[in-house]
Each structure stands twice: as structure tokens, then as C-alpha cells.
Design an enzyme around this catalytic site. Structure first.
Site, PDB file in Angstrom:
ATOM      1  CG  ASP A 285     -35.767  -0.517 -52.951  1.00  0.00           C
ATOM      2  OD1 ASP A 285     -34.879  -0.524 -53.806  1.00  0.00           O
ATOM      3  OD2 ASP A 285     -36.651  -1.396 -52.887  1.00  0.00           O
ATOM      4  CD  GLU A 490     -33.103  -6.505 -55.025  1.00  0.00           C
ATOM      5  OE1 GLU A 490     -34.299  -6.789 -55.089  1.00  0.00           O
ATOM      6  OE2 GLU A 490     -32.618  -5.797 -54.126  1.00  0.00           O
TER       7      GLU A 490
HETATM    8  C1  GLC Z   1     -36.386  -4.563 -54.157  1.00  0.00           C
HETATM    9  C2  GLC Z   1     -35.785  -3.701 -55.256  1.00  0.00           C
HETATM   10  C3  GLC Z   1     -36.785  -2.816 -55.947  1.00  0.00           C
HETATM   11  C4  GLC Z   1     -38.164  -3.459 -55.905  1.00  0.00           C
HETATM   12  C5  GLC Z   1     -38.588  -3.541 -54.450  1.00  0.00           C
HETATM   13  C6  GLC Z   1     -39.942  -4.244 -54.299  1.00  0.00           C
HETATM   14  O1  GLC Z   1     -35.464  -4.730 -53.122  1.00  0.00           O
HETATM   15  O2  GLC Z   1     -34.660  -2.911 -54.927  1.00  0.00           O
HETATM   16  O3  GLC Z   1     -36.327  -2.628 -57.294  1.00  0.00           O
HETATM   17  O4  GLC Z   1     -39.083  -2.665 -56.643  1.00  0.00           O
HETATM   18  O5  GLC Z   1     -37.634  -4.185 -53.633  1.00  0.00           O
HETATM   19  O6  GLC Z   1     -39.829  -5.583 -54.651  1.00  0.00           O
END
Ligand code: GLC
Length: 611
Positions: A285, A490
Site C-alpha cells: 500500500d 481512511e
Molecule cells: C491508499 C489506500 C489504498 C489505495 C492506495 C493508493 O492509502 O490505502 O486503498 O489504493 O493508497 O491510493
């Protein structure tokens, strides 16, 4: 004879093997590197052999950039990659989690919680198909979707990204993978990545595993459970994604019994790759390596070592890629990360790129641009909105249901923070990362829709926020009051209180005291509904986060379509009850939910039927 890897008719595994054998260590670790567009340049991509570029949430070439502008940007990066020594194309990733939602003018679908309320896996597959086409029209080939979290606690800031608290519903909705990637043919080898063609995109099942099960719903928190329960509740949807040929899996920031998923060799390698036979690639991530140790960004070398050795194949760095490549190279040269692990990761990445046809079609197919945000796509989104609505109350008096509303009413009041706000309707992950208020893209608000659907002689009075001093409520046939949550993402959405924001409950009570009122709740999750407010109103519809097609709401409340939606989450009475989710065979008197999982009235039902 030209290189086998360049031969589109050669078997994929032969192309992978041939290309791998030609790559230097720099080219291999470059393929394992994903960087953000804001630090990417064609020359950096070429010189550092970068494997992938992404847009973080809302990261665009410029404000109101169209799909064509995005395609220009991405093709520019791609041409840099094609000039590299071996000409390995990049894949460009975006969070297309409810349509191609970073881009202005695209079709924005309901967020996953609303799709879970539809229980309609074929509808979700079609949404994946349309989303993939609109993503490819913009030049990107990779969507960080579906989120297959099983959200066990609505206090979690990402609860709306989950289809349901119930594993079986989430499993059904993994049909999004077949929509995004295309459906693999009978006999497709289990675990092998699949992608049908140039209107499809790589999917990313996320966030592996147990992201929706953390204590108190804390985002990026700790999921404490036995392996059997982890497998039964949270792992099960990944089997469905793998059986559909999902190309990538994204690791979760969260922990399982105190061990971070990103460094969990047992789950990432022994379970996902060895036991379940997943042969695509695992991506980290965003900045997950920087967040592994306190303070932020410390022990970076140790982060690279522990995550790559655990089974991470591609790292979403996304900014400090020079440092990443320098430390990574040193770890390989010292033997702390074996060449076998590097080759396994690069093989997986190359396999996905060959399967996706990126070598044959590295640049955007501009013929797709005409379909972006087209009527046909918006009609699908409108259907999804219709099917997602859940009717919780219909009339104070069972013999006099409020709904369907009268299109010929003489004078109606439309009020509330969410009545005329497209940004609120769409929620997070829309145009910007967090989402925002106002007319953020092309679409139809609830107020727009009401004005379109009522008779010309019907007077529609709009009041954003009726005041107690002046509101008389006279001469209204009924009121439609739309309230709910503002956009969030988030950890920004973690909420232990879960009250209707913006004094929504007070506004509803003020209006309902004087006018028969239908409340439309725009929310990513169940919220506290005070009994006093519930008693005062005539009707209550949960619209979740419906996206751009507000007409889907008026289609149903004015009776052109019946209600279909069922609660995908148990609706609690008080946050003191949380977590409260299925399976609960029997609730004790103290923890009866306000509305049970699966509850939803139809037009002719009336409230109280099952209370
Ligand atoms: C974010 C998320 C993830 C996303 C990634 C790219 O922090 O946790 O779901 O796909 O970063 O944006």
C-alpha cells in the site's frame, strides 16, 4: 530471430523466462518500483527502469483535466518506458473504486456499501465493465479495486468501501473482478492472472487481509482473531477473486494478532501464493514501508528487507524512489534479499504485463473517449442507485404509507445539507482523495432530480437550512429533507460517535414538526437515529453514497420503481453496542439492533412491521 519476449504469439511463460534472462539487477528492481505521477518523468522512468506509475487519490495533471488530458499524461510516461533498453512498458494505476473517480466528467457509481445493499452481483460486474472502459479511455490500465474488506465495525473510516459486514455478500460482489478484467474462459488455470482485452483493466483485490476486522474499527489497526476465523470471515473473498484470475492483490496496512500484514510471510507467501496458488503480483500500500516503524520513515532499509522477503512483489513507494532503489540494490548485493526472491517478484510482474497485452498495446486507445460519462453508463449508475436505496420507515400510520410521493403535489419543500450537493452525494475518493463539497463534476443532485420529475405546476421550494425562527412550514404537501455525512477517507473517517453531522437530526426535527417529512440519509454507514426524530418523520430512506446519478433516488421515492435494497450492515441503536454484526443468532434484549442486517421495506410496507 527477434527476442521471444517480443513475440505476441509465443507462450506467456516463455516470454517471461526470455525477458527475465535478459534483465540486469537494476532493471529487475526497477520493475518492482511504483512511483507517483508527481515525481515521475519519462526520462526517470526510462533511466531507472520503473515498472509502474500511479495517481494517489485525486492526483491529476491539472484541475478539471479530461480523460483525454489524462491519456496525454500517461502516454507521455509510457513513451519514456518504451525507450528503455528492453522497452518494458509501465502499468499506470488509479483508485477507480466507484467509477474512474479521479477524472472530471466520468460516471460516478454508488460506493461499495450501497452496492452491497443491492445484493446484485451481475449489476456489480457490469459496473466493473463500464469502470474499466472509462479507466482505459484515460490511459490507465490498472485499478486499485475491488476493496473486499468485510467491515465488522461502522466506526471504521473505510466502512463505505466495504460491500458488507457479511462475508457471503462480499464474496458475491467480487464479481467486480470479472467486470474489470473480463471473465476468464472455462478451464482457465486457477490462480493465473487473466485480462480479456483493451477495454479491461488489471484489478487489485484489497487490502489483504482482515482490514475490516480491526479492534474498534481503527483504520490500519489490529485484527485479533484465530486463523480459522480470519480465513472464514476475511480471507474467503480472496478465493473468489483468485478464481476469477485477479491480476494483483494489495497488502493491508493493518496487523493480524499484532503482526503487520506487510511483513507477514505466512499470509503473503505461504497462504496467498503457496496455499491459494495466486500467480499475479502482490503490491504494497501507499508509503506502507515508511509507516512500518516509528518515527515515520525510519529503518527504511529494514522495511524494504522485511516486506520484500515476506512476499511483496511491487512497492508503492511512491515518492522517495531514488532512496528506495539505492537501499534495495544494496540489500540484493549483500544477499539479504535473494536473487530467487527478486526473480519470483519480477516474473509475477512480467506475467501480468504480458497477460494484459501491455507490450502489444502500451498506448491509449483514444476511440474509447466517446463513451466516458455517456448516457448508457449513467443509466447503469442510475439503476445501481435505485437498487441500493433501503426504506427504513414508510408512514407513521401503517394504513397511510407516505411513499410513493405525489409528482402532482401542489407545493413541496426540499431542504438539508445534502439536497443539492454533488460532492456530498459522491463521498470520498471523488475528484480529490478526501472528496469535497459542491458541484465537483457533472451529475444530478437530489434537488435537480426532484425538479426534473415533478409536474410543471408543482412548486418546489428549496431551503438549505430552514431556521427555527422563520420556518412556518405552511402549505407544503410534504418535505424531502436530505442530510448525512460529509466526505471522508481512511483514518479521517474513523468515528467513535457516529451522529448525523451538520446538525442534521435537529434540522429534520424542525421540519418534521410542521410538515410530513421524508428523510433521505446520505451516509457511508449506519448512524445514530434518535427515537424522537424517528417518531416525528413520516419516512426514512438510506441512499448511502449514491454518486452522480440522483435521478435513481427520485425514480423510487416517486414510485416509478419499487424499493429493492436490504441493509448490508446491522443498524445499531447506540455505539455502545458496537461491534454488532452477523452472525448473531439471537440478540439479548439489551443489544437488539434498531434495524437488523437485511432489513428493508418495500413501497407498500410500513414501518414497525418488524420492530
Ligand atoms: C491508499 C489506500 C489504498 C489505495 C492506495 C493508493 O492509502 O490505502 O486503498 O489504493 O493508497 O491510493
Amino acid at each position: 530471430m527477434d527476442c521471444i519476449y517480443k513475440d505476441p504469439n509465443a507462450p506467456i511463460e516463455a516470454r517471461v523466462k526470455d525477458l527475465l534472462s535478459r534483465m540486469t539487477i537494476h532493471e529487475k528492481i526497477g520493475q518492482m518500483t511504483q512511483i507517483e505521477r508527481s515525481v515521475a518523468t519519462p526520462s526517470a522512468i526510462k533511466d531507472r527502469f520503473i515498472g509502474s506509475v500511479l495517481s494517489g487519490g485525486g492526483s491529476k495533471p491539472f484541475d478539471k483535466a479530461t480523460s483525454a488530458d489524462w491519456a496525454d499524461m500517461i502516454d507521455g510516461f509510457q513513451n519514456g518506458a518504451l525507450e528503455s533498453r528492453l522497452g518494458i512498458p509501465i502499468i499506470y494505476g488509479v483508485d477507480a473504486v466507484h467509477g474512474n473517480n479521479n477524472v472530471y466528467g466520468t460516471t460516478i457509481f454508488p460506493h461499495n456499501v450501497g452496492l452491497g445493499a443491492t445484493r446484485d452481483s451481475e449489476l456489480v460486474r457490469k459496473i466493473g465493465e463500464v469502470t474499466a472502459l472509462e479507466v482505459r479511455a484515460s490511459g490507465a490500465q490498472y485499478a486499485f479495486a475491488p476493496c473486499v474488506a468485510v467491515s465488522r465495525d461502522p466506526r471504521w473510516g473505510r466502512s463505505y468501501e466495504s460491500y458488507s459486514e457479511d462475508t457471503e455478500i462480499v464474496r458475491k460482489m467480487t464479481s467486480l473482478v470479472s467486470g474489470l478484467q473480463g471473465q476468464p474462459p472455462e478451464g482457465h488455470p486457477r490462480g493465473y492472472p487473466f485480462l480479456a482485452g483493451r477495454k479491461n483493466v488489471l484489478a487489485s483485490a484489497k487490502h489483504f487481509v482482515g482490514d475490516g476486522g480491526t479492534e474498534n474499527g481503527t483504520n490500519e489497526g489490529n485484527t485479533i482473531t484465530s486463523y480459522d476465523d480470519l480465513e472464514r470471515i476475511h480471507l474467503a473473498p480472496y478465493l473468489d477473486c483468485i478464481s476469477q484470475g485477479v491480476c494483483t492483490v494489495m497488502a493491508s496496512y493493518s496487523s493480524w494478532n499484532g503482526k503487520r500484514l506487510h511483513t507477514n510471510h505466512f499470509l503473503l507467501t505461504e497462504v496467498l501464493k503457496n496455499k491459494l496458488g495466486f500467480k499475479g503480483f502482490v503490491i504494497s500500500d501507499w508509503e506502507a514501508l515508511d509507516r512500518l516503524y516509528e518515527p515515520y520513515g525510519s529503518n527504511y532499509r529494514k522495511s524494504i528487507l522485511s516486506t520484500v522477503n515476506a512476499g511483496i512483489d511491487m512497492v508503492m513507494v511512491p515518492f522517495r524512489y531514488e532512496l528506495f532503489l539505492e537501499e534495495f540494490l544494496s540489500l540484493v548485493e549483500s544477499g539479504e534479499i535473494s536473487m530467487a526472491r527478486i526473480d519470483d517478484a519480477v516474473e509475477r510482474i512480467l506475467r501480468v504485463k504480458f497477460v494484459a497485452g501491455i507490450f502489444e498495446y502500451p498506448l491509449t486507445d483514444r476511440s474509447l473517449l466517446d463513451m466516458v460519462g455517456c448516457k448508457q453508463h449513467r443509466e447503469l449508475a442510475r439503476e445501481a442507485v435505485r437498487k441500493s436505496l433501503v426504506l427504513l420507515k414508510n408512514g407513521k400510520n401503517p394504513k397511510r404509507p407516505l411513499l410513493p410521493l405525489d409528482k402532482k403535489a401542489k407545493r413541496i419543500l426540499v431542504a438539508g445539507t445534502h439536497a443539492d450537493n454533488l460532492g456530498y452525494q459522491c463521498g470520498g475518493w471523488t475528484i480529490t482523495w478526501e472528496g469535497t463539497t459542491g458541484r465537483i463534476t457533472e451529475g444530478t443532485t437530489i434537488l435537480d432530480a426532484i425538479k426534473e420529475v415533478v409536474e410543471a405546476k408543482t412548486e418546489v421550494v428549496y431551503e438549505l437550512n430552514p431556521s427555527a425562527d422563520t420556518f412556518s412550514g405552511e402549505d407544503f404537501s410534504f418535505a424531502i429533507v436530505a442530510v448525512g455525512e460529509g466526505p471522508y477517507v481512511e483514518s479521517g473517517g474513523d468515528d467513535p460517535v457516529l451522529k448525523i453531522p451538520f446538525n442534521g437530526a435537529e434540522l429534520v426535527s424542525l421540519v418534521a414538526e410542521k410538515v410530513p417529512t421524508l428523510v433521505i440519509l446520505v451516509t457511508g454507514r449506519p448512524l445514530v437515529l434518535e427515537p424522537s426524530m424517528l417518531e416525528r418523520i413520516e419516512g426514512l430512506v438510506v441512499a448511502w453514497l449514491p454518486g452522480t446519478e440522483g435521478r435513481g433516488i427520485t425514480d423510487v421515492i416517486f414510485g416509478d420503481y419499487a424499493f429493492h435494497g436490504r441493509l448490508p450492515m446491522t443498524w445499531f441503536r447506540s455505539v455502545d453496542q458496537l461491534p454488532i454484526h452477523r452472525p448473531r443468532e439471537n440478540y439479548s434484549s439489551s443489544d437488539q439492533p434498531l434495524f437488523p442486517f437485511g432489513f428493508g421495506l418495500t413501497n407498500t410496507d410500513s414501518y414497525g412491521a418488524s420492530q
